[in-house]
Scaffold this motif. Structure first.
Motif, PDB file in Angstrom:
ATOM      1  N   ILE A 191       0.836  -1.201   0.000  1.00 32.30           N
ATOM      2  CA  ILE A 191       0.000   0.000   0.000  1.00 32.30           C
ATOM      3  C   ILE A 191       0.868   1.248   0.000  1.00 32.30           C
ATOM      4  O   ILE A 191       0.613   2.213  -0.742  1.00 32.30           O
ATOM      5  CB  ILE A 191      -0.943  -0.002   1.215  1.00 32.30           C
ATOM      6  CG1 ILE A 191      -1.922  -1.172   1.131  1.00 32.30           C
ATOM      7  CG2 ILE A 191      -1.701   1.320   1.315  1.00 32.30           C
ATOM      8  CD1 ILE A 191      -2.708  -1.400   2.413  1.00 32.30           C
ATOM      9  N   GLY A 192       1.911   1.242   0.840  1.00 30.50           N
ATOM     10  CA  GLY A 192       2.799   2.400   0.898  1.00 30.50           C
ATOM     11  C   GLY A 192       3.460   2.679  -0.436  1.00 30.50           C
ATOM     12  O   GLY A 192       3.587   3.848  -0.843  1.00 30.50           O
ATOM     13  N   ALA A 193       3.883   1.630  -1.137  1.00 28.60           N
ATOM     14  CA  ALA A 193       4.507   1.820  -2.446  1.00 28.60           C
ATOM     15  C   ALA A 193       3.512   2.415  -3.441  1.00 28.60           C
ATOM     16  O   ALA A 193       3.869   3.287  -4.247  1.00 28.60           O
ATOM     17  CB  ALA A 193       5.045   0.482  -2.967  1.00 28.60           C
ATOM     18  N   ALA A 233      -6.380   4.556  -4.865  1.00 29.84           N
ATOM     19  CA  ALA A 233      -5.261   3.624  -4.757  1.00 29.84           C
ATOM     20  C   ALA A 233      -5.684   2.345  -4.037  1.00 29.84           C
ATOM     21  O   ALA A 233      -5.309   1.235  -4.429  1.00 29.84           O
ATOM     22  CB  ALA A 233      -4.097   4.283  -4.025  1.00 29.84           C
ATOM     23  N   MET A 234      -6.457   2.480  -2.974  1.00 31.04           N
ATOM     24  CA  MET A 234      -6.924   1.314  -2.235  1.00 31.04           C
ATOM     25  C   MET A 234      -7.799   0.426  -3.123  1.00 31.04           C
ATOM     26  O   MET A 234      -7.669  -0.811  -3.109  1.00 31.04           O
ATOM     27  CB  MET A 234      -7.708   1.742  -0.991  1.00 31.04           C
ATOM     28  CG  MET A 234      -6.874   2.463   0.063  1.00 31.04           C
ATOM     29  SD  MET A 234      -5.567   1.440   0.782  1.00 31.04           S
ATOM     30  CE  MET A 234      -6.544   0.287   1.747  1.00 31.04           C
ATOM     31  N   ILE A 257       1.285  10.423  -2.766  1.00 29.45           N
ATOM     32  CA  ILE A 257       0.531  10.574  -1.521  1.00 29.45           C
ATOM     33  C   ILE A 257       1.482  10.423  -0.342  1.00 29.45           C
ATOM     34  O   ILE A 257       2.127   9.383  -0.182  1.00 29.45           O
ATOM     35  CB  ILE A 257      -0.584   9.519  -1.419  1.00 29.45           C
ATOM     36  CG1 ILE A 257      -1.545   9.636  -2.608  1.00 29.45           C
ATOM     37  CG2 ILE A 257      -1.343   9.654  -0.098  1.00 29.45           C
ATOM     38  CD1 ILE A 257      -2.539   8.484  -2.698  1.00 29.45           C
ATOM     39  N   ASP A 258       1.577  11.453   0.476  1.00 25.76           N
ATOM     40  CA  ASP A 258       2.409  11.380   1.674  1.00 25.76           C
ATOM     41  C   ASP A 258       1.686  10.539   2.722  1.00 25.76           C
ATOM     42  O   ASP A 258       0.477  10.687   2.937  1.00 25.76           O
ATOM     43  CB  ASP A 258       2.671  12.787   2.208  1.00 25.76           C
ATOM     44  CG  ASP A 258       3.721  12.796   3.310  1.00 25.76           C
ATOM     45  OD1 ASP A 258       4.519  11.844   3.375  1.00 25.76           O
ATOM     46  OD2 ASP A 258       3.736  13.762   4.097  1.00 25.76           O
TER      47      ASP A 258
END
Length: 390
Positions: free
Chosen positions: A96-98, A146-147, A105-106
Motif C-alpha cells: 500500500i505504501g509503495a 489507490a486502495m 501521496i504522503d
C-alpha cells in the motif's frame, strides 16, 4: 504511588509479567512469582485473548509446569496465527505504501508492524487487528482510488461520500481486502476528537523503521510516537493491556535523550499529565527498571493512572468503551476530565450524543438527529430490564 495490580484469579498479574519487556532475568523472575498466584489458567487464556497479548503470553505459558497442556497448545496456536497475520500485514503495508508513494501521496504508519519492530524487534511479537495509515485529508480521493486499485473494498461507504463530509464524526475509513482479509484503517487525523492535540499528525517529525532488504516504513519520530501512544491508550483508560505494554516496551528501548524529548513534547502539546500518567502506570505494571516513572505526579496524572489501572483490572463487561448510554457515569466523567479546556470538552459532549453509524452515505438525513433519542431509549429499556430482573 499506585497500588499493585491484582485480581481474584491472579490472571492479570501473570499477563502483566508476560508483557514485561525485554525478556531478561527480571521478567522471568516476575513470571515465576506471578505463576504461583494463578488459581485459574482458563482466566489467563481468556484475558490474554481479550487484551490481544497472546504473542507475549504463549511463550511464557510454555515455561510454567502448572499450565494445562490444552491451554498452552491453544495459546500457542493463537500466537502462531497472530504472527502469520503480522507478516501478511507487513507485506500489505509495504504494498500500500509503495502505491501511495507512486501516486505522490504522503503517508506514515502508526502502531502495527512499525511499532512492533521498534519496541520488540519482531513483527510477530505484537498482535494487530488492522493496519493504521495516516494521510493528509487533501489526499483522501487519491488514496481511496489507490486502495480500490489494490483490490480493497470500503467497509463504511466513505468512498461514496463527498470528501470531508464526515470529518466531524469520523477520523478514518475502513477497508478490507477480500482475498487476504487484511483490514486497513486510513486515518486523516489521529484522534476522533479534533481538539485533542491537532498539532500531531502527518506533518509531525518522523523516522523510518528498517525491515527486510533496503525497505523501511515511515512512522512518527520517537518522541512524538511515545506521546501519541500515551494519549491513545489513556484516552480509553488503557482498556487493552497490549497498549500500555507497547508504550512501556518502546519507552524501555528508547534513549534517555528520546525519553526526555518525549516529556518535553508532551508538555508542549498540553498533554504532559497524560504522558506522565502512562509512565506511572507502566512502572506499576512492569517495574521501575522496565519503565522509569517520573519523579513526581500531578493530581491529574495520578487520577488518570488510577483510572487506567481500574479499567485494566475490571471485569470485561465494564471496560467496553463504545458510545453507549448504559455505561457508568464514571466513564463519561473520565472522558470529560481527560483534558482541560472548553474546546475539548465541547467536542466530547457532541461525540457522546451522536452515533457514528448514523453518519454514513446511505443513512437517511433524519437519522443523525434521532441518534441521541435512540441511545436514551436503549438506556431506559436496559435499566427497566435490570429492575425487573432483580
Amino acid at each position: 504511588m499506585l497500588r499493585a495490580a491484582t485480581d481474584a484469579t491472579g490472571a492479570f498479574g501473570f499477563l502483566a509479567a508476560a508483557c514485561r519487556w525485554p525478556d531478561d532475568a527480571a521478567r522471568r523472575a516476575a513470571l515465576n512469582a506471578a505463576a504461583l498466584q494463578v488459581s485459574d489458567w482458563d482466566a489467563v487464556f481468556i484475558d490474554a485473548t481479550r487484551h490481544r497479548v497472546m504473542p507475549l503470553v504463549a511463550p511464557a505459558l510454555r515455561g510454567v509446569p502448572a499450565v494445562p497442556a490444552a491451554i498452552a497448545d491453544r495459546s500457542a496456536a493463537i500466537a502462531r496465527r497472530d504472527g502469520m497475520l503480522a507478516m501478511v500485514q507487513t507485506a500489505e503495508l509495504w504494498r500500500i505504501g509503495a502505491a501511495f508513494t507512486e501516486r505522490g501521496i504522503d503517508w506514515i504508519t502508526v502502531k502495527g508492524p512499525a511499532l512492533a519492530l521498534l519496541a520488540y524487534g519482531n513483527v510477530g511479537a505484537k498482535a494487530s487487528h488492522d493496519i493504521d495509515l495516516l494521510i493528509d485529508p487533501a489526499a483522501r480521493a487519491d488514496a481511496f482510488a489507490a486502495m480500490q486499485a489494490l483490490g480493497y473494498v470500503s467497509l463504511d461507504g466513505q468512498d461514496r461520500a463527498a470528501p470531508g463530509s464526515l470529518d466531524h464524526v469520523l477520523k478514518d475509513s475502513g477497508w478490507r481486502h477480500p482475498g487476504n482479509r487484511v483490514m486497513v484503517e486510513l486515518h486523516t487525523r489521529l484522534f476522533i476528537n479534533p481538539a485533542l492535540i491537532p498539532e500531531l499528525g502527518i506533518r509531525s517529525p518522523r523516522e523510518s523503521v528498517a525491515f527486510g532488504e533496503a525497505r523501511s516504513l515511515p512512522t512518527l519520530a520517537r518522541p512524538e510516537l511515545l506521546v501519541y501512544l500515551a494519549v491513545h491508550g489513556a484516552r480509553t483508560n488503557w482498556h487493552r493491556l497490549k497498549w500500555i505494554a507497547d508504550f512501556a516496551a518502546l519507552n524501555r528501548c528508547s534513549s534517555d535523550e528520546q525519553r526526555d524529548a518525549a516529556r518535553a513534547c508532551a508538555a508542549r502539546l498540553g498533554v504532559g499529565d497524560i504522558h506522565d500518567s502512562a509512565l506511572a502506570l507502566a512502572a506499576t505494571l512492569f517495574g521501575d527498571s522496565a519503565c522509569p516513572p517520573p519523579g513526581t505526579l500531578s493530581p491529574q496524572a495520578q487520577r488518570l493512572a488510577r483510572a487506567g489501572l481500574r479499567d485494566l483490572t475490571a471485569p470485561h463487561e465494564s471496560t467496553l468503551r463504545e458510545v453507549d448510554w448504559d455505561r457508568s457515569i464514571v466513564v463519561y466523567l473520565d472522558k470529560l476530565r481527560f483534558m482541560p479546556g472548553w474546546a475539548f470538552r465541547r467536542e466530547e459532549l457532541r461525540l457522546m450524543l451522536i452515533e457514528a453509524s448514523s453518519y454514513t452515505p446511505d443513512a437517511p438525513w433524519w437519522r443523525r438527529w434521532t441518534a441521541p433519542l435512540a441511545l436514551a431509549g436503549r438506556f431506559a429499556r436496559r435499566k427497566l430490564a435490570q429492575a425487573v430482573g432483580r
